[in-house]
Design a protein around this motif. Structure first.
Motif, PDB file in Angstrom:
ATOM      1  N   VAL B 422       0.917  -1.156  -0.118  1.00 22.09           N
ATOM      2  CA  VAL B 422       0.114   0.305  -0.333  1.00 22.09           C
ATOM      3  C   VAL B 422       0.920   1.275   0.156  1.00 22.09           C
ATOM      4  O   VAL B 422       1.904   1.097   0.341  1.00 22.09           O
ATOM      5  CB  VAL B 422      -0.588  -0.296   1.170  1.00 22.09           C
ATOM      6  CG1 VAL B 422      -1.092   1.495   1.338  1.00 22.09           C
ATOM      7  CG2 VAL B 422      -2.300  -1.178   1.231  1.00 22.09           C
ATOM      8  N   GLY B 423       0.461   2.085  -0.976  1.00 22.52           N
ATOM      9  CA  GLY B 423       1.265   3.833  -0.868  1.00 22.52           C
ATOM     10  C   GLY B 423       0.631   4.860  -1.158  1.00 22.52           C
ATOM     11  O   GLY B 423      -0.040   4.435  -2.285  1.00 22.52           O
ATOM     12  N   LEU B 424       1.143   6.034  -0.711  1.00 19.06           N
ATOM     13  CA  LEU B 424       0.655   7.063  -1.070  1.00 19.06           C
ATOM     14  C   LEU B 424       1.561   7.849  -1.776  1.00 19.06           C
ATOM     15  O   LEU B 424       2.720   8.112  -1.591  1.00 19.06           O
ATOM     16  CB  LEU B 424       0.663   7.659   0.586  1.00 19.06           C
ATOM     17  CG  LEU B 424       0.356   7.787   1.511  1.00 19.06           C
ATOM     18  CD1 LEU B 424       0.405   7.824   2.756  1.00 19.06           C
ATOM     19  CD2 LEU B 424      -1.432   7.327   1.058  1.00 19.06           C
ATOM     20  N   GLY B 425       0.654   8.863  -2.581  1.00 22.52           N
ATOM     21  CA  GLY B 425       1.194   9.610  -3.775  1.00 22.52           C
ATOM     22  C   GLY B 425       0.648  10.826  -3.696  1.00 22.52           C
ATOM     23  O   GLY B 425      -0.530  11.290  -2.900  1.00 22.52           O
ATOM     24  N   GLU B 426       1.062  11.645  -4.853  1.00 22.56           N
ATOM     25  CA  GLU B 426       0.358  12.845  -5.136  1.00 22.56           C
ATOM     26  C   GLU B 426      -1.071  12.962  -4.814  1.00 22.56           C
ATOM     27  O   GLU B 426      -1.854  13.728  -4.666  1.00 22.56           O
ATOM     28  CB  GLU B 426       1.131  13.220  -6.320  1.00 22.56           C
ATOM     29  CG  GLU B 426       2.084  14.867  -5.229  1.00 22.56           C
ATOM     30  CD  GLU B 426       3.928  13.643  -5.958  1.00 22.56           C
ATOM     31  OE1 GLU B 426       3.721  12.022  -6.109  1.00 22.56           O
ATOM     32  OE2 GLU B 426       4.240  14.457  -6.017  1.00 22.56           O
ATOM     33  N   LEU B 427      -1.557  11.995  -6.286  1.00 28.26           N
ATOM     34  CA  LEU B 427      -2.989  11.974  -6.134  1.00 28.26           C
ATOM     35  C   LEU B 427      -4.373  11.914  -5.375  1.00 28.26           C
ATOM     36  O   LEU B 427      -4.874  11.748  -4.382  1.00 28.26           O
ATOM     37  CB  LEU B 427      -3.295  10.867  -7.021  1.00 28.26           C
ATOM     38  CG  LEU B 427      -2.444  11.509  -8.560  1.00 28.26           C
ATOM     39  CD1 LEU B 427      -2.767  10.988  -9.444  1.00 28.26           C
ATOM     40  CD2 LEU B 427      -2.840  12.674  -8.646  1.00 28.26           C
ATOM     41  N   ASN B 428      -3.128  11.107  -3.565  1.00 24.82           N
ATOM     42  CA  ASN B 428      -4.239  10.873  -2.696  1.00 24.82           C
ATOM     43  C   ASN B 428      -4.271  11.972  -2.038  1.00 24.82           C
ATOM     44  O   ASN B 428      -4.949  12.146  -0.878  1.00 24.82           O
ATOM     45  CB  ASN B 428      -3.229   9.851  -1.666  1.00 24.82           C
ATOM     46  CG  ASN B 428      -3.070   8.460  -2.451  1.00 24.82           C
ATOM     47  OD1 ASN B 428      -2.041   8.373  -3.286  1.00 24.82           O
ATOM     48  ND2 ASN B 428      -4.333   8.185  -2.780  1.00 24.82           N
TER      49      ASN B 428
END
Lengths: 560, 560
Positions: B422-428
């Motif tokens: 699971v990972g977060l990017g700019e779009l989150n």
């Protein structure tokens, strides 16, 4: 339960005296009050159901509302109110299911609205009156029982391997926890939405440490130490809620009975009169403003106001208005339109409001103002059309102008021979907010910031045409047109679908932002009303209908 | 109209090609496009009603939605879109009443939801894509016709002594103007609430100068000068909407047909697969993430992305997802639970998102991002339960994590031998907001500001237990428990009342603030849904049922 119409056994009375409580008892101990719920199973407001396991009906909630209100006026020394159950291992089982199953749709909706208002009052007492409510859940806390706890500032749950908090409405009854539960879960307690999803679909609920970890409760205490731990916490909260208290000797003011003259559906109070025309499906609601003597009392300050007590105009008139609104809602369901008039002298009302605001550092005056705000919010949330009529002899100024701003329309007579004055005072500018946080003036002039800026602080009385120019008037009529135009408007209004009007008014009355409180009445209650009439809930094979019976509900699986 | 279930004539197709429009035509003239509505009375989506006077059904609105979407991608040179009617003296009569009267409740609600989404798209085009919509109301503009105008940035009305704007739903049909009308009146155009009350109860509507004075329209022009005046205004708006345009050659990108493989209710697209199990009442919705090649294209910048056009992963995958959601809503009404999986490599998704954001100064990339946001909001507003399943082979990161955050629950496998990242990017973190203005991450962690602060900007992939600690996971399961626990959760979910779930999900998904857009789906639509099943509207003697017939409706006068 029969529908509370003309043919039903007796109209519901919203006035109650503590010595006649059937379901609650209150013990006062200095700054701490202990409110104990022990619902009398035989004490239902109507026939046909037993109030087992601390389940409640409207009658039970009328007593709770009375306790919350009296606590603020009669026991201003109280800083912390501990809500607990008098039944072993059960805190509260929520609204009585058999009562709901037997009730008409209108009754269910009105019942939920009143219980929602009581819970919002309880939160306002915590936030604005420094009377913090603490739920001491000494047993099973289910459905409306947990929603009552959610309205408290803190929730403590007994950790006994059995006591759980739960919202079993969706899995067991096919309806929503409609007394603010879903909104307060995610908006107030900020429970994660996915956990709220799990919780609200788990009939048996959640207990122990997990309940704390998920923020459903503030802490869990073992059964043997529960009372002691809650008492320690209550004492700690007394300190927190004793800071920066408003001035004035904290000697309670008794809320004496209003005892209106009742004649059929009409009610005449001292300052308020409600006259119902069942045939026309209209009611006339008239409030008489304060006198010069009422102003003089306030000008002597908060202590003088406190001495006047329940006789103070601002308290008595608004208590009367509150009772009239409730009577209208529950006992006169087919009255679709309320014609609101404010009698009196506009300048005197403004003088009254200025004197009231000048004394607001005093605890009692502050409570009076908070109470006025609650009554006006009850009016905002009353699903009847309101037309304010500013004809001869009426004056909509200051707090009475709020009635015209709360109304769906304001008809004003433009007759130079008998001028009807409109005017703004301090109470139009912040002290009496709507549920969504704006004043009624801000809401009315939501798109006219310049007009709003020009009005705020202006204390001059406005002639009808000036009031119209200022955006306060819906229809300005001269003497020749008044009778016919108003009559036609009334006839048209009462001819429209009552459901469409309810939905329309709910949407037009609250322009702008939303708050958790307004979300409860809009988003949550609207969906609950919808579900209450879906066959999956209340049809012959619906989950609410069949609850407690051996048959299983049968659902139409179409998602809408 | 028959209910669009297995037995109904044909599933509704949401894909449409401009050369097959039956009801609309579009003329392009540089920066100005003229969209003309001329509904074919015989062109209804179902049998049994005629689409007279530019009234519309779902089929008409599917074409409009297609126009709005293609305008942004295929005609990026357009700055102003003028909506007008091709029928003399009639702009649009709103939703077809006979169609509504014949439809099931579920159809009515789904129809209204889709039309609402189209109107919100049109507003977003104005605000975010600098394509301003102008309603040129060259005739009677009633009900949904005026609601369409309300969604435009400016409204001009022909002043011919006859053409009026109106919302006759309450007085004539006993229902609400439910396509955003009431909300946009007071919240967007900031019409005074008391005037909105008069307007919404006046069947004949308001015309001429009064319509302008009440802010119902922006101006009125005589019939002889109408086209000319509107054209002048459109040209002026071109200037205003041409400022600070994003970079990139404004050469349109054609939205080619998705052409999924269809087998029964299943649909296989290139990146998305929807498999329906009618017996279990579940669907499996799987989206396959971008590849390294997809990332490489984006890293070459906006022009390369534009060259990829409709084949760009981010555009194609989300168009497919959108189509699958609509197919699910309208053609599979009894599917209660959607199991969402995201296949692919988590790091590649994050790389993809970073490259997409890096190129966002380019108009096409910006449009792709706006489109992704709209599709995700369609998912938020889809009244089905969503469980995201993070089992072997799935990766919820970046834009695909939004699917898990949009879901009601997120089940994640904790298996060290086959880690699921699971990972977060700019779009989150802002580009894909929900309708109420928060990101899905902010909504999820509404009560956990510290956790949120710790996550924002963190681009490291998270092991399952770390994702759980971060509040992103609802249920973390090891390999031994996965099959049984997920199976039981699914079985439990599909056993619950679909109506109660719809209401519950609507309340839990949107913690925090509300916006005009979210108020339309919550407050307004919920009341409309309620009114749609009240006997006063749709019973045998209801106003909607009897509209156009000689009988007068008969109302139950109880106010609820």
């Amino acid at each position: 339960m029969q529908q509370p119409a003309a043919s039903s056994p007796a109209p519901v009375d919203f006035e109650v005296e503590p010595e006649h409580y059937r379901h609650w008892s209150v013990a006062y101990d200095g700054a701490i009050a202990r409110v104990t719920m022990a619902v009398d199973p035989e004490g239902g407001l109507r026939e046909g159901y037993e109030l087992k396991l601390n389940s409640y009906d409207l009658g039970v909630d009328i007593e709770l509302a009375d306790i919350v209100r009296r606590m603020r006026f009669e026991h201003p020394e109280v800083r912390v109110v501990v809500l607990r159950s008098g039944i072993d291992r059960v805190f509260c089982a929520g609204a009585n299911i058999n009562m709901l199953g037997q009730s008409t749709h209108a009754w269910k909706v009105n019942f939920c609205k009143f219980t929602n208002e009581t819970r919002c009052e309880l939160e306002e007492a915590t936030g604005a009156s420094q009377q913090a409510y603490v739920a001491a859940c000494n047993g099973t806390t289910a459905g409306g029982g947990y929603e009552l706890a959610l309205a408290c500032e803190e929730i403590y749950l007994q950790d006994d391997g059995n006591s759980a908090v739960s919202l079993p409405e969706v899995p067991l009854l096919g309806v929503l926890p409609g007394t603010g539960g879903l909104t307060r879960l995610v908006d107030k307690r900020k429970v994660r939405r996915d956990r709220a999803d799990v919780f609200s679909t788990t009939a048996e609920g959640i207990r122990g440490k997990k309940a704390k970890q998920w923020r459903l409760v503030d802490d869990v205490f073992p059964r043997s130490k529960f009372d002691e731990k809650v008492a320690v916490r209550a004492t700690a909260l007394v300190q927190r809620y004793s800071k920066d208290l408003p001035a004035g000797e904290r000697k309670g003011v008794e809320l004496t009975a209003l005892a209106p003259e009742v004649e059929g559906n009409d009610r005449r109070y001292r300052h308020v009169a409600l006259e119902v025309d069942q045939t026309a499906r209209t009611a006339s609601l008239t409030i008489t403003g304060p006198t010069a003597d009422d102003v003089a009392i306030l000008r002597r300050g908060g202590e003088a106001a406190q001495q006047a007590g329940a006789e103070l105009w601002a308290l008595r008139a608004y208590r009367e208005l509150d009772d009239a609104l409730l009577h209208l809602r529950v006992n006169n369901p087919t009255v679709g339109l309320v014609l609101v008039r404010a009698k009196g002298d506009a300048q005197t009302v403004l003088d009254h409001d200025a004197a009231l605001v000048a004394a607001r550092d005093h605890w009692f005056v502050r409570e009076v103002l908070l109470h006025m705000g609650r009554v006006l919010r009850r009016m905002d949330n009353t699903s009847r059309s309101f037309f304010a009529l500013g004809d001869r002899g009426t004056a909509f100024a200051g707090n009475l102008l709020e009635l015209a701003l709360a109304a769906d329309r304001f008809y004003l007579l433009d007759d130079s021979s008998a001028p009807v004055h409109v005017g703004l005072g301090e109470l139009n500018e912040g002290a009496l907010p709507m549920a969504h946080g704006l004043t009624r003036l801000q809401t009315r002039l939501y798109g006219e910031q310049d007009t709003l800026d020009g009005l705020v602080g202006n204390r001059a009385l406005l002639e009808p045409s000036a009031a119209d120019d200022a955006g306060l008037v819906t229809v300005l009529l001269d003497d020749i047109d008044w009778d016919d135009d108003v009559r036609i408007a009334i006839e048209e209004r009462v001819s429209l679908s009552p459901d469409a009007l309810t939905g329309m008014e709910q949407n037009l009355r609250f322009a702008g932002p939303e708050t958790p409180e307004s979300k409860i009445y809009a988003r949550l209650s609207a969906w609950q009303n919808w579900i209450f009439i879906r066959p999956n809930a209340t049809g012959p094979e619906g989950a609410l209908t069949l609850y407690g019976r051996p048959e299983r509900p049968s659902f139409d699986w179409q998602r809408v």
